[in-house]
Design a protein around this motif. Sequence first.
Motif, PDB file in Angstrom:
ATOM      1  N   TYR A 294       0.838  -1.211   0.000  1.00 20.85           N
ATOM      2  CA  TYR A 294       0.000   0.000   0.000  1.00 20.85           C
ATOM      3  C   TYR A 294       0.865   1.250   0.000  1.00 20.85           C
ATOM      4  N   PHE A 295       1.835   1.309   0.909  1.00 19.95           N
ATOM      5  CA  PHE A 295       2.655   2.513   1.013  1.00 19.95           C
ATOM      6  C   PHE A 295       3.579   2.667  -0.196  1.00 19.95           C
ATOM      7  N   ASN A 296       3.923   1.561  -0.825  1.00 16.19           N
ATOM      8  CA  ASN A 296       4.740   1.659  -2.038  1.00 16.19           C
ATOM      9  C   ASN A 296       4.006   2.392  -3.150  1.00 16.19           C
ATOM     10  N   GLU A 297       2.685   2.227  -3.191  1.00 16.55           N
ATOM     11  CA  GLU A 297       1.895   2.873  -4.240  1.00 16.55           C
ATOM     12  C   GLU A 297       1.821   4.384  -4.052  1.00 16.55           C
ATOM     13  N   SER A 298       1.948   4.844  -2.802  1.00 17.61           N
ATOM     14  CA  SER A 298       1.819   6.273  -2.530  1.00 17.61           C
ATOM     15  C   SER A 298       3.149   6.945  -2.181  1.00 17.61           C
ATOM     16  N   SER A 299       4.226   6.184  -2.206  1.00 17.59           N
ATOM     17  CA  SER A 299       5.528   6.732  -1.831  1.00 17.59           C
ATOM     18  C   SER A 299       6.416   6.890  -3.054  1.00 17.59           C
ATOM     19  N   ASP A 300       7.202   7.955  -3.069  1.00 14.75           N
ATOM     20  CA  ASP A 300       8.134   8.175  -4.176  1.00 14.75           C
ATOM     21  C   ASP A 300       9.268   7.160  -4.163  1.00 14.75           C
ATOM     22  N   ALA A 301       9.657   6.744  -2.952  1.00 15.94           N
ATOM     23  CA  ALA A 301      10.747   5.769  -2.826  1.00 15.94           C
ATOM     24  C   ALA A 301      10.170   4.436  -2.344  1.00 15.94           C
ATOM     25  N   PRO A 302      10.409   3.340  -3.050  1.00 16.52           N
ATOM     26  CA  PRO A 302       9.877   2.036  -2.661  1.00 16.52           C
ATOM     27  C   PRO A 302      10.317   1.620  -1.261  1.00 16.52           C
ATOM     28  N   ILE A 303       9.392   1.028  -0.519  1.00 19.45           N
ATOM     29  CA  ILE A 303       9.707   0.511   0.816  1.00 19.45           C
ATOM     30  C   ILE A 303      10.247  -0.903   0.654  1.00 19.45           C
ATOM     31  N   GLN A 304      11.462  -1.106   1.074  1.00 19.05           N
ATOM     32  CA  GLN A 304      12.083  -2.411   0.907  1.00 19.05           C
ATOM     33  C   GLN A 304      12.422  -3.078   2.233  1.00 19.05           C
ATOM     34  N   THR A 305      12.627  -2.291   3.284  1.00 17.41           N
ATOM     35  CA  THR A 305      13.046  -2.850   4.565  1.00 17.41           C
ATOM     36  C   THR A 305      12.012  -2.573   5.647  1.00 17.41           C
TER      37      THR A 305
ATOM     38  N   LEU B 221       9.488   0.736   6.646  1.00 15.61           N
ATOM     39  CA  LEU B 221       8.065   0.619   6.949  1.00 15.61           C
ATOM     40  C   LEU B 221       7.735   1.326   8.261  1.00 15.61           C
ATOM     41  N   LYS B 222       8.639   1.282   9.234  1.00 14.77           N
ATOM     42  CA  LYS B 222       8.406   1.914  10.527  1.00 14.77           C
ATOM     43  C   LYS B 222       8.109   3.403  10.398  1.00 14.77           C
ATOM     44  N   GLU B 223       8.626   4.024   9.358  1.00 13.71           N
ATOM     45  CA  GLU B 223       8.416   5.457   9.174  1.00 13.71           C
ATOM     46  C   GLU B 223       6.963   5.774   8.808  1.00 13.71           C
ATOM     47  N   PHE B 224       6.220   4.748   8.395  1.00 11.71           N
ATOM     48  CA  PHE B 224       4.844   4.969   7.940  1.00 11.71           C
ATOM     49  C   PHE B 224       3.789   4.532   8.951  1.00 11.71           C
ATOM     50  N   VAL B 225       4.179   3.756   9.956  1.00 11.40           N
ATOM     51  CA  VAL B 225       3.197   3.255  10.913  1.00 11.40           C
ATOM     52  C   VAL B 225       3.318   3.998  12.241  1.00 11.40           C
ATOM     53  N   ILE B 226       2.209   4.132  12.938  1.00 11.22           N
ATOM     54  CA  ILE B 226       2.199   4.833  14.217  1.00 11.22           C
ATOM     55  C   ILE B 226       1.826   3.856  15.325  1.00 11.22           C
ATOM     56  N   THR B 227       2.642   2.868  15.486  1.00 10.43           N
ATOM     57  CA  THR B 227       2.436   1.879  16.533  1.00 10.43           C
ATOM     58  C   THR B 227       3.772   1.564  17.185  1.00 10.43           C
ATOM     59  N   ASP B 228       3.714   1.247  18.466  1.00  9.63           N
ATOM     60  CA  ASP B 228       4.923   0.853  19.185  1.00  9.63           C
ATOM     61  C   ASP B 228       5.223  -0.623  18.981  1.00  9.63           C
ATOM     62  N   ASP B 229       4.315  -1.324  18.314  1.00  7.80           N
ATOM     63  CA  ASP B 229       4.520  -2.752  18.084  1.00  7.80           C
ATOM     64  C   ASP B 229       5.651  -2.980  17.082  1.00  7.80           C
ATOM     65  N   ASP B 230       6.313  -4.099  17.237  1.00 13.16           N
ATOM     66  CA  ASP B 230       7.306  -4.529  16.260  1.00 13.16           C
ATOM     67  C   ASP B 230       6.607  -4.691  14.914  1.00 13.16           C
ATOM     68  N   VAL B 231       7.218  -4.241  13.835  1.00 11.18           N
ATOM     69  CA  VAL B 231       6.574  -4.346  12.524  1.00 11.18           C
ATOM     70  C   VAL B 231       6.382  -5.794  12.090  1.00 11.18           C
ATOM     71  N   ASN B 232       7.011  -6.715  12.797  1.00 11.74           N
ATOM     72  CA  ASN B 232       6.792  -8.135  12.500  1.00 11.74           C
ATOM     73  C   ASN B 232       5.552  -8.677  13.211  1.00 11.74           C
ATOM     74  N   TYR B 233       4.922  -7.835  14.030  1.00  8.41           N
ATOM     75  CA  TYR B 233       3.739  -8.264  14.784  1.00  8.41           C
ATOM     76  C   TYR B 233       2.686  -7.153  14.784  1.00  8.41           C
ATOM     77  N   LEU B 234       2.403  -6.636  13.625  1.00  8.41           N
ATOM     78  CA  LEU B 234       1.430  -5.559  13.509  1.00  8.41           C
ATOM     79  C   LEU B 234       0.004  -6.090  13.704  1.00  8.41           C
ATOM     80  N   PRO B 235      -0.877  -5.304  14.324  1.00  3.93           N
ATOM     81  CA  PRO B 235      -2.244  -5.773  14.559  1.00  3.93           C
ATOM     82  C   PRO B 235      -3.061  -5.819  13.275  1.00  3.93           C
ATOM     83  N   MET B 236      -4.014  -6.743  13.249  1.00  2.00           N
ATOM     84  CA  MET B 236      -4.957  -6.799  12.140  1.00  2.00           C
ATOM     85  C   MET B 236      -5.912  -5.619  12.252  1.00  2.00           C
ATOM     86  N   PRO B 237      -6.477  -5.138  11.144  1.00  2.00           N
ATOM     87  CA  PRO B 237      -7.489  -4.073  11.236  1.00  2.00           C
ATOM     88  C   PRO B 237      -8.627  -4.481  12.151  1.00  2.00           C
TER      89      PRO B 237
END
Length: 282
Positions: A200-211, A215-231
């Motif tokens: 999703y963020f790759n479609e709206s970002s000028d620079a592709p998210i690869q790492t 991705l952490k720069e786009f999410v507002i959660t303290d959770d590890d990005v490997n354990y993000l909550p489901m909607p």
Amino acid sequence: MKKILTFILGMMVVASCDHMSKSSNNEEISIADLEAMDFETEKLSYSYDEDKVEVNIEVAYPKDGNPLLCNAVREFISEELGGTYNDDLEDGQQMVDYYGDKFKKELNENKQEDIDANDGDEEFINGFYRLYDIKKEYESEHFVTYVVDGGIYLNGAHGTESHYGVTFRKSDGRRFGTDMMLNMYSEEFFAMLKDGLKSYFNESSDAPIQTDEELKEFVITDDDVNYLPMPRHAPYITEKGFVFTYQPYEISFYAAGMPQFTVPVGEMKSFLSQTALNMLDK
């Protein structure tokens, strides 16, 4: 099972869709018969826009078909609009008008409260609105999916939008939510969510998210990005697969909109209950 369905259908006659034919010889109705009934809807609406107060409601209201499905969808529409309507579900326009009048009254009261709080000065009144678009998004032989697009603005910095959906089984109107899902705390499931957000963020970002760090720069959660909550809203099913949607502020900044991605049915099978698989595999 057939006898149970026949009994339930008989009890539902009073709440059946408008042109449902009644059997005169008590013939049993099979699941296939119920699924085969045409599901017809009609567009109903309510509109009010006056003195910076706006209410707009549009719904695809069940008009004809399997009475079990029609009743389930009608109840869903009422619940999404507030869940306080207590009258004839077959009269869809009456329901829509009820909620429209209710929102109009509430918003005008909100407006007057803000005016009173500013000593009668209306200069700070930008507007108030409640918007709903509830429509049929997809229909297969065995299920129907509805989506809800909503908006609310109460004279603040900005309005709040929402988008989510619900899938109904055509034979009996059962709603499929998180109860259809398994293995939601597995590494594979968390990886699927992470990959979906990256797409999703790759479609709206000028620079592709690869790492993961990117991705952490786009999410507002303290959770590890490997354990993000489901909607908080369960995914809904379309022709392309299972649609996951995060609401504003749920996982990212307001400017990011509503992060959404679709997972093909084949990739979802290990995360679905046998009941859901039976419906899809038909």
